[in-house]
Design an enzyme around this catalytic site. Structure first.
Site, PDB file in Angstrom:
ATOM      1  N   GLN A  70      -2.533   2.235  15.263  1.00  0.00           N
ATOM      2  CA  GLN A  70      -1.488   2.678  14.331  1.00  0.00           C
ATOM      3  C   GLN A  70      -0.609   3.757  14.947  1.00  0.00           C
ATOM      4  OE1 GLN A  70      -3.093   4.282  10.689  1.00  0.00           O
ATOM      5  NE2 GLN A  70      -1.101   4.783   9.834  1.00  0.00           N
TER       6      GLN A  70
ATOM      7  N   HIS B 114      -3.673  14.235   0.882  1.00  0.00           N
ATOM      8  CA  HIS B 114      -3.813  13.389   2.073  1.00  0.00           C
ATOM      9  C   HIS B 114      -2.575  13.506   2.962  1.00  0.00           C
ATOM     10  CE1 HIS B 114      -4.728   9.962   4.612  1.00  0.00           C
ATOM     11  NE2 HIS B 114      -3.596   9.380   4.256  1.00  0.00           N
TER      12      HIS B 114
ATOM     13  N   ASP C 149       0.842  -1.184   0.000  1.00  0.00           N
ATOM     14  CA  ASP C 149       0.000   0.000   0.000  1.00  0.00           C
ATOM     15  C   ASP C 149       0.882   1.240   0.000  1.00  0.00           C
ATOM     16  OD1 ASP C 149      -2.456   1.305  -0.006  1.00  0.00           O
ATOM     17  OD2 ASP C 149      -2.416   1.593   2.158  1.00  0.00           O
TER      18      ASP C 149
ATOM     19  N   GLU D  59     -10.019   4.030   4.262  1.00  0.00           N
ATOM     20  CA  GLU D  59      -9.173   4.721   3.293  1.00  0.00           C
ATOM     21  C   GLU D  59      -9.652   4.336   1.910  1.00  0.00           C
ATOM     22  OE1 GLU D  59      -5.022   5.473   5.726  1.00  0.00           O
ATOM     23  OE2 GLU D  59      -5.021   3.993   4.105  1.00  0.00           O
TER      24      GLU D  59
ATOM     25  N   THR E 267      -8.352  -5.696   4.542  1.00  0.00           N
ATOM     26  CA  THR E 267      -8.316  -4.789   3.399  1.00  0.00           C
ATOM     27  C   THR E 267      -9.346  -5.312   2.412  1.00  0.00           C
ATOM     28  OG1 THR E 267      -5.955  -4.326   3.687  1.00  0.00           O
ATOM     29  CG2 THR E 267      -6.929  -3.816   1.541  1.00  0.00           C
TER      30      THR E 267
ATOM     31  N   GLU F 171      -9.303   3.923  -1.796  1.00  0.00           N
ATOM     32  CA  GLU F 171      -8.114   3.753  -2.627  1.00  0.00           C
ATOM     33  C   GLU F 171      -8.454   3.030  -3.927  1.00  0.00           C
ATOM     34  OE1 GLU F 171      -4.715   2.205  -0.611  1.00  0.00           O
ATOM     35  OE2 GLU F 171      -5.283   3.042   1.338  1.00  0.00           O
TER      36      GLU F 171
ATOM     37  N   ASP G 281      -8.745   0.336   2.588  1.00  0.00           N
ATOM     38  CA  ASP G 281      -7.690  -0.093   3.507  1.00  0.00           C
ATOM     39  C   ASP G 281      -8.096   0.329   4.923  1.00  0.00           C
ATOM     40  OD1 ASP G 281      -5.210  -1.203   4.225  1.00  0.00           O
ATOM     41  OD2 ASP G 281      -4.272   0.763   4.219  1.00  0.00           O
TER      42      ASP G 281
ATOM     43  N   ARG H 175      -6.798   3.725  13.822  1.00  0.00           N
ATOM     44  CA  ARG H 175      -5.890   4.865  13.945  1.00  0.00           C
ATOM     45  C   ARG H 175      -5.196   4.930  15.300  1.00  0.00           C
ATOM     46  NH1 ARG H 175      -4.880   6.144   8.787  1.00  0.00           N
ATOM     47  NH2 ARG H 175      -6.742   6.795   7.642  1.00  0.00           N
TER      48      ARG H 175
ATOM     49  N   GLU I 277      -9.359  12.608   7.993  1.00  0.00           N
ATOM     50  CA  GLU I 277      -9.323  13.942   7.387  1.00  0.00           C
ATOM     51  C   GLU I 277     -10.681  14.630   7.428  1.00  0.00           C
ATOM     52  OE1 GLU I 277      -6.786  13.847   3.550  1.00  0.00           O
ATOM     53  OE2 GLU I 277      -7.503  11.799   3.900  1.00  0.00           O
TER      54      GLU I 277
ATOM     55  N   LYS J  88      -3.287  -1.908  10.495  1.00  0.00           N
ATOM     56  CA  LYS J  88      -3.720  -2.040   9.107  1.00  0.00           C
ATOM     57  C   LYS J  88      -4.008  -3.491   8.696  1.00  0.00           C
ATOM     58  CE  LYS J  88      -2.831   2.223   7.365  1.00  0.00           C
ATOM     59  NZ  LYS J  88      -3.742   3.014   6.522  1.00  0.00           N
TER      60      LYS J  88
END
Length: 402
Positions: A230, A123, A116, A189, A247, A191, A223, A227, A349, A243
């Site tokens: 992480q 971002h 990834d 996420e 996925t 993607e 993904d 948080r 975000e 993560k």
């Protein structure tokens, strides 16, 4: 022209022809092609009509077709187009068109490796402003190379698979010691992923010009990210358990051949990349329009055309040290975000790390995902003659921690 009566606005027209793997009820897994509101049973039709490449699409995964290479990919695609276009084939083909409703879709290929990337400048700058407010938004290396991490292939799942809330260590900045438990900051996420067909030789880099010789097509990726897990674990080696729990990918793989009309120049790069990443001669920016829904409500529309690093550059960087490709490798773009607040491809975000909750139409507020929430990501791209190329959807519902 075609004997099929497809609506002009179908995302699965003859200019698309994406591949997937399906079954009817408890039947065998078969290779299919999305056509309008139906799925063409390619496994059965290729065998019936005696196509020389029929064994490559016999199922239960796309890997044999992926490994066959560009000449075969073109041959198969052209043959399918002829079958769907020639009136003399109508009766034979019609028998193998199955209504898409009620079919079970599977992970379309056996994933070899998963990487990834982190290739949206918007971002990366947003994340930098949140977590390094007293420093430059981008790290010094970001404009020189596509940053990425090696994920876990075994937890790549097909759209519709529930996502169990992961547990792990987490420590807020104001807490004296880490605690263990379910993540409190489960995120998404949005993607785009790229699927490798033809492998490469260990020790031999894959140059930009060879992108189409190795990559079969594209899909959508979510993904999922814990948080808080992480944030505590990622120093100094990067993402790991935050993560690796899941996925999600869409069930349809759109061939690169279907995306030629979507190719655009990427944003200007400053500084100019090193020679192995210079793509002025054949850029692979893509004008894809993503849409993110939370519990059925649109919360973001990220534009893929703004991505700083393209898939071709990502592949070149991935292999520049001599790392080899394998059939079924999946590499993803990283979160797709645009310059506007409603173009951000993650809740991190969209809520600015939880500071600004989203208010859904029913009045519910969200900073990060709650149990029972369902996230759906879709995308389209321009095709020939004003058509739109559809990617289907990647969908997942959050299940409570176990």
């Amino acid at each position: 022209m075609s004997w099929l009566e497809l609506p002009l606005d179908t995302p699965f027209g003859l200019a698309n022809l994406p591949y997937g793997v399906f079954s009817r009820e408890e039947g065998d897994r078969r290779v299919g092609v999305a056509v309008g509101d139906a799925v063409l049973d390619l496994s059965a039709l290729a065998e019936r009509l005696g196509a020389g490449w029929a064994p490559l699409v016999a199922g239960p995964v796309l890997n044999p077709l992926l490994a066959a290479g560009p000449a075969t990919w073109r041959e198969v695609r052209e043959q399918i187009g002829e079958w769907l276009g020639e009136a003399r084939r109508a009766d034979a083909v019609r028998r193998h068109l199955v209504p898409a409703d009620g079919l079970r879709m599977y992970l379309p290929f056996e994933v070899a490796d998963y990487v990834d990337f982190y290739s949206s400048r918007h971002h990366a700058e947003n994340v930098g402003r949140m977590f390094r407010p007293d420093s430059a938004p981008l790290t010094p290396n970001w404009t020189h190379l596509p940053i990425g991490y090696h994920g876990r292939a075994g937890t790549v799942v097909v759209s519709g698979t529930e996502v169990v809330r992961p547990q792990g260590q987490r420590k807020a900045p104001d807490e004296p010691a880490p605690a263990f438990g379910p993540t409190r900051r489960l995120d998404i996420e949005a993607e785009v992923g790229f699927v490798v067909g033809v492998p490469s030789t260990l020790g031999e880099p894959v140059p930009l010009a060879a992108f189409e010789d190795h990559v079969f097509g594209a899909c959508l990726v979510n993904d999922w990210s814990a948080r808080d897990v992480q944030a505590w674990e990622y120093v100094p080696l990067g993402p790991f358990l935050g993560k690796s729990f899941a996925t999600s990918v869409s069930p349809w793989i759109v061939p690169l051949a279907a995306l030629q009309a979507a190719r655009v120049a990427p944003p200007a790069r400053d500084p100019r990349p090193l020679p192995y990443l210079r793509d002025e001669a054949a850029p692979w920016g893509l004008d894809l329009a993503l849409e993110v829904r939370l519990n059925g409500h649109v919360i973001a529309r990220p534009p893929f055309a703004t991505m700083y690093w393209t898939a071709a550059q990502q592949l070149a960087h991935l292999t520049v040290n001599g790392a080899s490709l394998r059939t079924g490798d999946l590499f993803a773009s990283g979160t797709v975000s645009g310059p506007e607040p409603d173009q951000r491809g993650s809740l991190l975000e969209l809520t600015w790390n939880g500071r600004d909750p989203l208010t859904l139409p029913g009045g519910e507020a969200r900073t990060f995902l709650e149990d029972g929430d369902e996230v759906t990501i879709t995308a389209t791209a321009p095709g020939p003659g004003g058509q739109r190329i559809g990617f289907g959807e990647v969908r997942g519902r959050v299940a409570p921690s176990r």
